[in-house]
Scaffold this active site. Structure first.
Site, PDB file in Angstrom:
ATOM      1  CB  SER A  46      -0.973  -0.050   1.186  1.00 18.14           C
ATOM      2  OG  SER A  46      -2.062   0.810   0.982  1.00 18.14           O
ATOM      3  CD  GLU A 142      -4.758  15.973  14.182  1.00 23.28           C
ATOM      4  OE1 GLU A 142      -4.955  16.772  13.245  1.00 23.28           O
ATOM      5  OE2 GLU A 142      -5.681  15.447  14.829  1.00 23.28           O
ATOM      6  CG  HIS A 201      -5.620  -2.871   0.569  1.00 21.40           C
ATOM      7  ND1 HIS A 201      -4.841  -2.643  -0.549  1.00 21.40           N
ATOM      8  CD2 HIS A 201      -5.208  -1.977   1.510  1.00 21.40           C
ATOM      9  CE1 HIS A 201      -4.002  -1.649  -0.294  1.00 21.40           C
ATOM     10  NE2 HIS A 201      -4.200  -1.233   0.941  1.00 21.40           N
TER      11      HIS A 201
END
Length: 222
Positions: A46, A142, A201
């Site tokens: 990924s 964040e 995935h």
């Protein structure tokens, strides 16, 4: 020799406000230099696969072979899907002092309405950690939120990687699609695209033995 590394803002690696593939590729280059490794076989899944591709395209001299697991060198999926996962992780509330098993179950219950696939929830829950009786996410949510567009995209490259490459997808996943083949071929002309039947995935978790077999078959003979 197998070296596993955590990307910045993941696992035990330091947190950083910068989260681009160029920065993550440099992280790997610095590690290789520090370990005295002049050539390696790179495997990434990924986001890690995109980091590995970036490094192979930037510094082909460092990469003997490349394995990209369920990811293509193109823009990936819809950002909204990942934004929803991150929002769900941010909104998880766990009381202080809960036993780890109870905390994981509570987090799993809270993620379930948004992250419906059990395999994906288990994957996300590996990031739940206890610090002095409080539960926090190990990943820097964040920074990932701020750089989500960068993470979903892929840098522009014009010169291909000349070495052997394996793109190993899950048959139930759409992350390596036939529409990506021209770009894979352009940047990785020696690429072989394979799919593991029944895997989504998170190929290496869902079909571990088949994944290991495919990787070993691609490696050069000892």
């Amino acid at each position: 020799q197998v070296v596993t590394l955590d990307a910045r803002n993941h696992g035990d690696s330091p947190h950083s406000p910068l989260m681009t593939y160029e920065a993550m590729s440099l992280d790997v280059q610095h590690l290789l230099t520090r370990l005295g490794i002049t050539k390696c076989i790179l495997l990434g899944h990924s986001m890690g696969g995109k980091t590995a591709m970036t490094l192979a395209l930037q510094r082909p001299d460092l990469v003997e072979r490349l394995i990209s697991v369920d990811i293509s060198p193109v823009s990936t999926a819809t950002v909204s899907e990942f934004s929803a996962y991150i929002s769900a992780m941010k909104s998880v509330k766990i009381p202080d002092g809960l036993p780890r098993s109870a905390a994981r179950q509570l987090a799993d219950d809270q993620l379930r309405p948004v992250v419906q696939l059990p395999h994906l929830r288990q994957f996300l829950l590996t990031n739940l950690m206890e610090v002095e009786g409080r539960y926090i996410w190990r990943v820097n949510l964040e920074a990932i939120t701020h750089h989500l567009a960068d993470i979903m995209n892929f840098p522009v490259f014009h010169k291909p990687y000349p070495g052997p490459a394996l793109f190993l997808g899950g048959s139930n996943s759409s992350y390596i699609s036939s529409k990506d083949y021209p770009e894979i071929q352009r940047l990785f002309p020696r690429a072989d695209v394979q799919y593991i039947e029944g895997a989504g995935h998170i190929v290496h978790q869902e079909k571990f033995e088949e994944f290991i077999t495919a990787v070993l078959n691609f490696l050069p003979p000892p």
